[in-house]
Every structure is written in C-alpha cells, then in structure tokens.
Design an enzyme around this catalytic site. Structure first.
Site, PDB file in Angstrom:
ATOM      1  N   ASP A 141      29.751  38.353  38.814  1.00  0.00           N
ATOM      2  CA  ASP A 141      28.989  37.550  39.781  1.00  0.00           C
ATOM      3  C   ASP A 141      27.527  37.972  39.900  1.00  0.00           C
ATOM      4  O   ASP A 141      26.906  37.829  40.947  1.00  0.00           O
ATOM      5  CB  ASP A 141      29.647  37.598  41.178  1.00  0.00           C
ATOM      6  CG  ASP A 141      31.086  37.113  41.137  1.00  0.00           C
ATOM      7  OD1 ASP A 141      31.385  36.248  40.304  1.00  0.00           O
ATOM      8  OD2 ASP A 141      31.901  37.607  41.937  1.00  0.00           O
TER       9      ASP A 141
ATOM     10  N   SER B 202      14.943  36.869  39.173  1.00  0.00           N
ATOM     11  CA  SER B 202      15.387  35.606  39.760  1.00  0.00           C
ATOM     12  C   SER B 202      15.198  35.725  41.262  1.00  0.00           C
ATOM     13  O   SER B 202      15.607  36.719  41.866  1.00  0.00           O
ATOM     14  CB  SER B 202      16.852  35.389  39.400  1.00  0.00           C
ATOM     15  OG  SER B 202      17.400  34.346  40.162  1.00  0.00           O
ATOM     16  N   VAL B 203      14.548  34.718  41.873  1.00  0.00           N
ATOM     17  CA  VAL B 203      14.204  34.816  43.299  1.00  0.00           C
ATOM     18  C   VAL B 203      14.827  33.677  44.115  1.00  0.00           C
ATOM     19  O   VAL B 203      14.306  33.303  45.162  1.00  0.00           O
ATOM     20  CB  VAL B 203      12.669  34.862  43.498  1.00  0.00           C
ATOM     21  CG1 VAL B 203      12.100  36.172  42.963  1.00  0.00           C
ATOM     22  CG2 VAL B 203      11.972  33.679  42.820  1.00  0.00           C
TER      23      VAL B 203
ATOM     24  N   LYS C 193      25.068  35.355  35.998  1.00  0.00           N
ATOM     25  CA  LYS C 193      25.025  35.063  34.556  1.00  0.00           C
ATOM     26  C   LYS C 193      24.899  33.565  34.293  1.00  0.00           C
ATOM     27  O   LYS C 193      24.136  33.129  33.429  1.00  0.00           O
ATOM     28  CB  LYS C 193      26.300  35.588  33.861  1.00  0.00           C
ATOM     29  CG  LYS C 193      26.515  37.071  34.009  1.00  0.00           C
ATOM     30  CD  LYS C 193      27.868  37.501  33.501  1.00  0.00           C
ATOM     31  CE  LYS C 193      29.046  37.025  34.309  1.00  0.00           C
ATOM     32  NZ  LYS C 193      29.174  37.593  35.657  1.00  0.00           N
ATOM     33  N   GLY C 194      25.665  32.760  35.074  1.00  0.00           N
ATOM     34  CA  GLY C 194      25.648  31.309  34.868  1.00  0.00           C
ATOM     35  C   GLY C 194      24.250  30.744  35.043  1.00  0.00           C
ATOM     36  O   GLY C 194      23.753  29.993  34.209  1.00  0.00           O
TER      37      GLY C 194
ATOM     38  N   THR D 210      37.453  32.067  43.959  1.00  0.00           N
ATOM     39  CA  THR D 210      38.534  32.209  44.941  1.00  0.00           C
ATOM     40  C   THR D 210      38.052  32.086  46.384  1.00  0.00           C
ATOM     41  O   THR D 210      38.880  32.004  47.283  1.00  0.00           O
ATOM     42  CB  THR D 210      39.200  33.600  44.791  1.00  0.00           C
ATOM     43  OG1 THR D 210      38.175  34.582  44.994  1.00  0.00           O
ATOM     44  CG2 THR D 210      39.812  33.785  43.411  1.00  0.00           C
TER      45      THR D 210
ATOM     46  N   GLY E 109      33.577  32.383  37.521  1.00  0.00           N
ATOM     47  CA  GLY E 109      32.986  31.275  38.274  1.00  0.00           C
ATOM     48  C   GLY E 109      31.488  31.418  38.117  1.00  0.00           C
ATOM     49  O   GLY E 109      30.904  32.356  38.663  1.00  0.00           O
ATOM     50  N   HIS E 110      30.877  30.575  37.319  1.00  0.00           N
ATOM     51  CA  HIS E 110      29.448  30.690  37.010  1.00  0.00           C
ATOM     52  C   HIS E 110      28.691  29.540  37.660  1.00  0.00           C
ATOM     53  O   HIS E 110      28.870  28.376  37.280  1.00  0.00           O
ATOM     54  CB  HIS E 110      29.241  30.693  35.480  1.00  0.00           C
ATOM     55  CG  HIS E 110      29.818  31.908  34.806  1.00  0.00           C
ATOM     56  ND1 HIS E 110      29.741  32.147  33.463  1.00  0.00           N
ATOM     57  CD2 HIS E 110      30.469  32.985  35.337  1.00  0.00           C
ATOM     58  CE1 HIS E 110      30.323  33.309  33.190  1.00  0.00           C
ATOM     59  NE2 HIS E 110      30.779  33.829  34.308  1.00  0.00           N
TER      60      HIS E 110
ATOM     61  N   GLN F  97      32.665  38.021  33.718  1.00  0.00           N
ATOM     62  CA  GLN F  97      32.909  39.276  34.449  1.00  0.00           C
ATOM     63  C   GLN F  97      31.710  40.219  34.239  1.00  0.00           C
ATOM     64  O   GLN F  97      30.610  39.734  34.065  1.00  0.00           O
ATOM     65  CB  GLN F  97      34.233  39.932  34.006  1.00  0.00           C
ATOM     66  CG  GLN F  97      35.483  39.166  34.438  1.00  0.00           C
ATOM     67  CD  GLN F  97      35.810  37.959  33.583  1.00  0.00           C
ATOM     68  OE1 GLN F  97      35.904  38.071  32.388  1.00  0.00           O
ATOM     69  NE2 GLN F  97      35.989  36.801  34.187  1.00  0.00           N
TER      70      GLN F  97
HETATM   71  P1  GDP Z   1      28.086  34.663  37.754  1.00  0.00           P
HETATM   72  O1  GDP Z   1      29.565  34.729  37.845  1.00  0.00           O
HETATM   73  O2  GDP Z   1      27.503  35.917  37.172  1.00  0.00           O
HETATM   74  O3  GDP Z   1      27.580  33.436  37.045  1.00  0.00           O
HETATM   75  O4  GDP Z   1      27.546  34.595  39.260  1.00  0.00           O
HETATM   76  P2  GDP Z   1      28.140  33.654  40.446  1.00  0.00           P
HETATM   77  O5  GDP Z   1      27.727  32.261  40.184  1.00  0.00           O
HETATM   78  O6  GDP Z   1      29.586  33.942  40.657  1.00  0.00           O
HETATM   79  O7  GDP Z   1      27.405  34.276  41.692  1.00  0.00           O
HETATM   80  C1  GDP Z   1      26.021  34.289  41.798  1.00  0.00           C
HETATM   81  C2  GDP Z   1      25.626  33.554  43.097  1.00  0.00           C
HETATM   82  O8  GDP Z   1      24.290  33.842  43.429  1.00  0.00           O
HETATM   83  C3  GDP Z   1      25.688  32.043  42.976  1.00  0.00           C
HETATM   84  O9  GDP Z   1      26.037  31.513  44.213  1.00  0.00           O
HETATM   85  C4  GDP Z   1      24.265  31.673  42.596  1.00  0.00           C
HETATM   86  O10 GDP Z   1      23.919  30.346  42.974  1.00  0.00           O
HETATM   87  C5  GDP Z   1      23.478  32.672  43.402  1.00  0.00           C
HETATM   88  N1  GDP Z   1      22.216  33.106  42.814  1.00  0.00           N
HETATM   89  C6  GDP Z   1      21.900  33.318  41.515  1.00  0.00           C
HETATM   90  N2  GDP Z   1      20.665  33.856  41.407  1.00  0.00           N
HETATM   91  C7  GDP Z   1      20.183  33.980  42.654  1.00  0.00           C
HETATM   92  C8  GDP Z   1      18.966  34.504  43.190  1.00  0.00           C
HETATM   93  O11 GDP Z   1      18.086  34.986  42.491  1.00  0.00           O
HETATM   94  N3  GDP Z   1      18.850  34.489  44.548  1.00  0.00           N
HETATM   95  C9  GDP Z   1      19.806  33.985  45.377  1.00  0.00           C
HETATM   96  N4  GDP Z   1      19.599  34.026  46.673  1.00  0.00           N
HETATM   97  N5  GDP Z   1      20.969  33.496  44.898  1.00  0.00           N
HETATM   98  C10 GDP Z   1      21.153  33.506  43.551  1.00  0.00           C
HETATM   99  P1  IMO Z   2      32.446  36.116  36.761  1.00  0.00           P
HETATM  100  O1  IMO Z   2      32.420  35.713  35.314  1.00  0.00           O
HETATM  101  C1  IMO Z   2      33.885  38.924  39.760  1.00  0.00           C
HETATM  102  C2  IMO Z   2      37.882  40.611  39.162  1.00  0.00           C
HETATM  103  C3  IMO Z   2      38.966  40.224  40.136  1.00  0.00           C
HETATM  104  C4  IMO Z   2      39.830  41.464  40.081  1.00  0.00           C
HETATM  105  C5  IMO Z   2      39.750  41.890  38.625  1.00  0.00           C
HETATM  106  C6  IMO Z   2      40.899  41.377  37.763  1.00  0.00           C
HETATM  107  O2  IMO Z   2      32.327  34.984  37.707  1.00  0.00           O
HETATM  108  O3  IMO Z   2      31.473  37.217  37.014  1.00  0.00           O
HETATM  109  P2  IMO Z   2      41.651  39.012  36.810  1.00  0.00           P
HETATM  110  O4  IMO Z   2      41.766  37.683  37.459  1.00  0.00           O
HETATM  111  O5  IMO Z   2      40.687  39.051  35.688  1.00  0.00           O
HETATM  112  O6  IMO Z   2      42.973  39.595  36.429  1.00  0.00           O
HETATM  113  O7  IMO Z   2      41.074  39.979  37.963  1.00  0.00           O
HETATM  114  O8  IMO Z   2      38.530  41.344  38.139  1.00  0.00           O
HETATM  115  N1  IMO Z   2      37.197  39.470  38.504  1.00  0.00           N
HETATM  116  C7  IMO Z   2      35.948  39.081  38.791  1.00  0.00           C
HETATM  117  N2  IMO Z   2      35.094  39.524  39.732  1.00  0.00           N
HETATM  118  N3  IMO Z   2      33.495  37.956  38.902  1.00  0.00           N
HETATM  119  C8  IMO Z   2      34.348  37.529  37.932  1.00  0.00           C
HETATM  120  O9  IMO Z   2      33.953  36.669  36.971  1.00  0.00           O
HETATM  121  C9  IMO Z   2      35.646  38.064  37.873  1.00  0.00           C
HETATM  122  N4  IMO Z   2      36.717  37.843  37.084  1.00  0.00           N
HETATM  123  C10 IMO Z   2      37.651  38.720  37.469  1.00  0.00           C
HETATM  124  O10 IMO Z   2      38.447  39.979  41.409  1.00  0.00           O
HETATM  125  O11 IMO Z   2      39.258  42.491  40.849  1.00  0.00           O
HETATM  126 MG    MG Z   3      31.088  34.476  39.272  1.00  0.00          MG
END
Ligand code: GDP
Ligand code: IMO
Ligand code: MG
Length: 433
Positions: free
Chosen positions: A13, A422-423, A16-17, A312, A40-41, A235
């Site tokens: 999280d 990223s801001v 990356k997305g 989730t 979840g990206h 991840q």
């Molecule tokens: P990923 O799994 O690595 O793609 O990240 P996620 O999408 O799960 O979580 C990143 C969250 O931070 C998302 O809700 C994005 O919209 C948000 N986000 C990404 N970059 C920034 C940033 O620079 N600032 C803020 N405030 N939110 C961001």
């Molecule tokens: P993105 O790509 C954050 C965590 C779960 C759990 C452990 C194992 O969005 O960054 P699993 O379902 O793989 O068996 O869970 O890994 N986990 C993540 N945490 N971002 C993710 O993906 C994750 N994918 C799995 O919360 O602790």
């Molecule tokens: Mg994510």
C-alpha cells in the site's frame, strides 16, 4: 530494451498503483508479475478514482499493452468484475490485456481453505486478505494447481473436479464437511455455498476465454525487441515470502528477482528499479512493526492518510518511517531510484520522527532481525515539521526548505536518490526532482 520495475519497499500500500499509472505514460508495456487480488492498487485522474486488483495499472493509458505474468494467481470472478468496471470507464480490456497461460487459477475452494486456515490459527492468524492466495501458491509448488492455459483444454472440468475433491478432503481436517452443495463448519459457525460459488466461477472462466491467453514469456521477449516495459510489483518487500518477517508474509516473491521469475525474463533485462515508500509506515494484518504508533499520533496519520485497506477496508496500522527496514529492502531489490509518497499527510505535524536504527537487547543495530518475536526498540531522529500544504506544490521549487532538508537526510542515509515525490492521490500531484 529493458524492463524497469516498480516495487513497494515497505508492507504494501505504498502507492504503487498511482506511480505505475503516472509512469505508464512512458512505457508501452506494463506487467504484473506476482500476487493476486490480495493487491488493491488505487488510481486517481480526471476526477475519477479506481482500485485495481489483478489488472496492471497501465490499463487506462492509451496504447499500452497490459500483461498478467505467470507469477500471478488469478481469480476469474474478481478479474471479470474488475474488467466490467474498467469497461464502464470507456476502456475495452479485452483489447489491451494479455494473460500468461502459466498463471495459476484461484478456485472457490482455495478461498474457503484460506478462511479455514486463518480461523484455525485463532490469535496467531496472519491477517490474510482471504483471497485464496496461500492455498493457490501451495498447490502451485505442490504441482497440483490449475493454470489459465488449462481452461482451453478439453479435460478442464475433469482437472477442476479432481482438484476440488482434494480440497474437500483437506477441508475435512479443518472440521469442514461437504453436504448438498454446501461446505460447513458448525463449530466455527462458517458456511459456504460451494454450488453458487462454482456457478459464478464457471461463468467467469468463460469470460476469461475472451482474452488473449498466451505463451507470455515469448510474447514479452518479442515486445522487448522494440519496446520498453514497466513491471508492477504487488505487496511490498517486507511481505516477501523469503525476506519478510516469516510467517507474517504473503506467499509470493515480491522482490525485484520476482519480476524475472514471474514474467520469464533474464536478470540482465532489468533496468531501473523504482522503490516506492511512504513518508511513514503502514501495515495491514499481523506481524512485527517496530515503529508502530498505537497512540493519538498513529490515529492522526490513519485519518489524514485515509489508511484503510483498498481490498478489505481494514484499518491499517501506522507508524514512523523505518530506515533500517528501508535499507534492507533497497539492498535486496537493488533499488536505483526512490519514490516518496504521501508526505502531504504529515503537513500539519509540529515534529516528525524517523527511525535511524534499532536497539535489540540493549545493543544498537541497523539490521532487520530473523525472528519475528525479537523485541526491537527504534532509535529516532526528530525533525521540525514543514507546516505547509504540499498538495499545492507543482514543482521542486515550490517545496518548503524544511521538507527539502527532510528528504535530503533520507537520501543521504539510504544512499539512493529520490526521483519523485507524490504530494496527493491524483495523477497530477507528482513532482519529478
Ligand atoms: P498500492 O497498493 O501500493 O497501490 O497503494 P494503495 O492504493 O493500496 O494505497 C495508497 C493510498 O494512498 C491510495 O488511497 C492512494 O489514492 C493514496 N495516495 C497515493 N499517493 C498519495 C499521496 O502522495 N498523498 C496522499 N494523500 N494519498 C496518496
Ligand atoms: P498491495 O499490492 C498490504 C498482507 C495481508 C496479510 C499478509 C498475507 O495493495 O500493496 P495474503 O492475503 O497475501 O495471504 O495476506 O499480507 N497483504 C497486503 N498488505 N497491501 C497488499 O497489497 C497486501 N497483500 C497482502 O494483510 O498481512
Ligand atoms: Mg494496496
């Protein structure tokens, strides 16, 4: 041409997305190489937001081809729903997604086994996303799994039934019985309607057949003759099955080397390695988190950063930036360029801390311990906050001096340049340094 790689350096999280969507402007080929719908990206552009689980984050860019590699585990049901949602955004996913024949399929019983395994662990649970990730990778390495290419063969139903029968036997060991289409564990108050899940799955498998299902390793080799590619990690390095705090990890190779095995490319093909990290840390699920803040500051980061899972909805654990963990990830991944996300979340803080080392048993160290039960005390350096709205900054010149000092310190400690900050969540809120 080379394959550049985007990797999360923390516990997932990191953003990356968003970054893949931004960089995809310059890459005609985008590929996912591991993980599955546990990811979840999130992307945000033109006033719209979208969360991708299995589809690479280049899907909304014109003239990109999006590849789902052999290292990915694919749930046809989640993939179908995702594609239907993408189509509502005016993009035809069947035209710009190609799937490897060798990617493994997540079956309905894999998801049930994930739930059964987690329930059996009680307090010691991993905190899995319950998407069937571990049971699917287990079948893959046990050489029992079903692959996307199998859906095209005449004996697919036979193979499916045989694997499902095996799963029902394994589920018995967890106290789950199969009766009249339902899988039940009365002691654990859990029940799954397998017949319904299977009907939905079969429909989704038919949908999958609309896509190009290819010998992707050959396809990539041919694309790389004229085009450069960007591989999108899921991840983060600290959740890697080898180098994360085992067993509190996911079941795939989330590190740079995973891009080679998950796509079928040679290590010499890897170009830049973009390491993505937040200006603080978050983690979902169980496992060690040395800089975790279980206080009001942690709650403030959670609220300001909207730190709730994109897959989730679970609240993410929050804490200060952890340099020993980042150094470890940079070492394993061979990061060439750092990308810092979400510093804007700290805009209002008077002081900001960074862990520059650990204390274990009273001794200073900057090494990540082997044993997840090791008691680790972070050693912090404190910074004055910049107290300026970073989300309004458009270029490096707009960034406040206190923020520049903060990132210069991080770069010096890590020995790698920060190429982008990223801001804000939007595509446009990205500054190249
Ligand atoms: P990923 O799994 O690595 O793609 O990240 P996620 O999408 O799960 O979580 C990143 C969250 O931070 C998302 O809700 C994005 O919209 C948000 N986000 C990404 N970059 C920034 C940033 O620079 N600032 C803020 N405030 N939110 C961001
Ligand atoms: P993105 O790509 C954050 C965590 C779960 C759990 C452990 C194992 O969005 O960054 P699993 O379902 O793989 O068996 O869970 O890994 N986990 C993540 N945490 N971002 C993710 O993906 C994750 N994918 C799995 O919360 O602790
Ligand atoms: Mg994510």
């Amino acid at each position: 041409m080379k394959v550049d790689v985007v990797l999360g350096l923390q516990w997932g999280d990191e953003g990356k997305g968003k970054i893949v969507d931004v960089l995809a402007r310059n890459y005609p080929v985008i590929c996912r190489f591991q993980g599955g719908p546990n990811a979840g990206h999130s992307l945000q552009f033109s006033g719209k937001s979208f969360v991708l689980h299995s589809v690479p984050a280049g899907v909304f860019r014109k003239n990109t081809v999006n590849l789902i590699g052999n290292g990915v585990v694919l749930d046809p049901v989640i993939f179908r729903q995702e594609c239907l949602d993408i189509a509502k955004m005016g993009v035809n996913p069947t035209e710009n997604i190609i799937i490897s024949k060798r990617a493994h399929l997540i079956l309905p019983t894999h998801r049930i086994m994930d739930a059964a395994s987690e329930a059996s662990l009680g307090k010691a649970k991993i905190g899995s996303t319950l998407k069937g990730i571990t049971p699917t990778y287990t079948d893959k390495t046990a050489r029992k799994g079903l692959r996307v290419g199998d859906v095209l063969a005449g004996d697919f139903s036979k193979k499916y039934n045989s694997l499902t029968q095996r799963h029902l036997l394994l589920l018995k060991q967890y106290g789950f019985q199969y009766q009249r289409g339902k899988i039940k564990n009365e002691a654990a108050s859990m029940e799954f309607n397998l017949k319904d899940l299977e009907a939905e799955w079969a429909e989704a498998v038919d949908f999958l057949k609309k896509f190009r299902i290819a010998d992707l390793e050959y396809e990539i080799d041919s694309l790389l003759k004229t085009k450069k590619a960007l591989a999108e990690g899921a991840q983060g390095t600290m959740l890697d099955v080898e180098f994360g705090a085992y067993p509190f990890v996911t079941s795939s190779s989330t590190i740079c080397a995973g891009a080679c095995t998950g796509l079928g490319i040679a290590p010499s093909k890897i170009g830049k390695v973009f390491g993505v990290f937040k200006a603080y840390c978050t983690r979902v699920g169980s496992g060690p988190f040395p800089t975790e803040l279980s206080d009001a500051v942690g709650e403030e980061i959670r609220q300001k950063g909207h730190e709730f899972g994109a897959t989730t909805g679970r609240p993410r654990r929050t804490g200060w930036l952890d340099l020993p963990a980042l150094k470890y990830a940079i070492m394993i991944d061979g990061v060439t360029d750092l990308i810092m996300m979400k510093a804007d979340v700290l805009d209002t803080f008077d002081t900001i801390k960074i862990a520059v080392g650990y204390k274990v048993g009273g001794k200073k160290t900057d090494k990540v311990p082997f044993d997840p039960d090791t008691k680790v005390e972070p050693v912090y350096k404190e910074f004055k906050g910049w107290k300026k709205d970073l989300t309004k900054c458009k270029s490096a010149e707009d960034l406040p001096a206190a923020f520049k000092r903060y990132i210069a310190f991080i770069e010096k400690e890590l020995g790698v340049r920060i190429s982008y900050v990223s801001v804000g969540p939007d595509r446009s809120q990205t500054i190249k340094l």
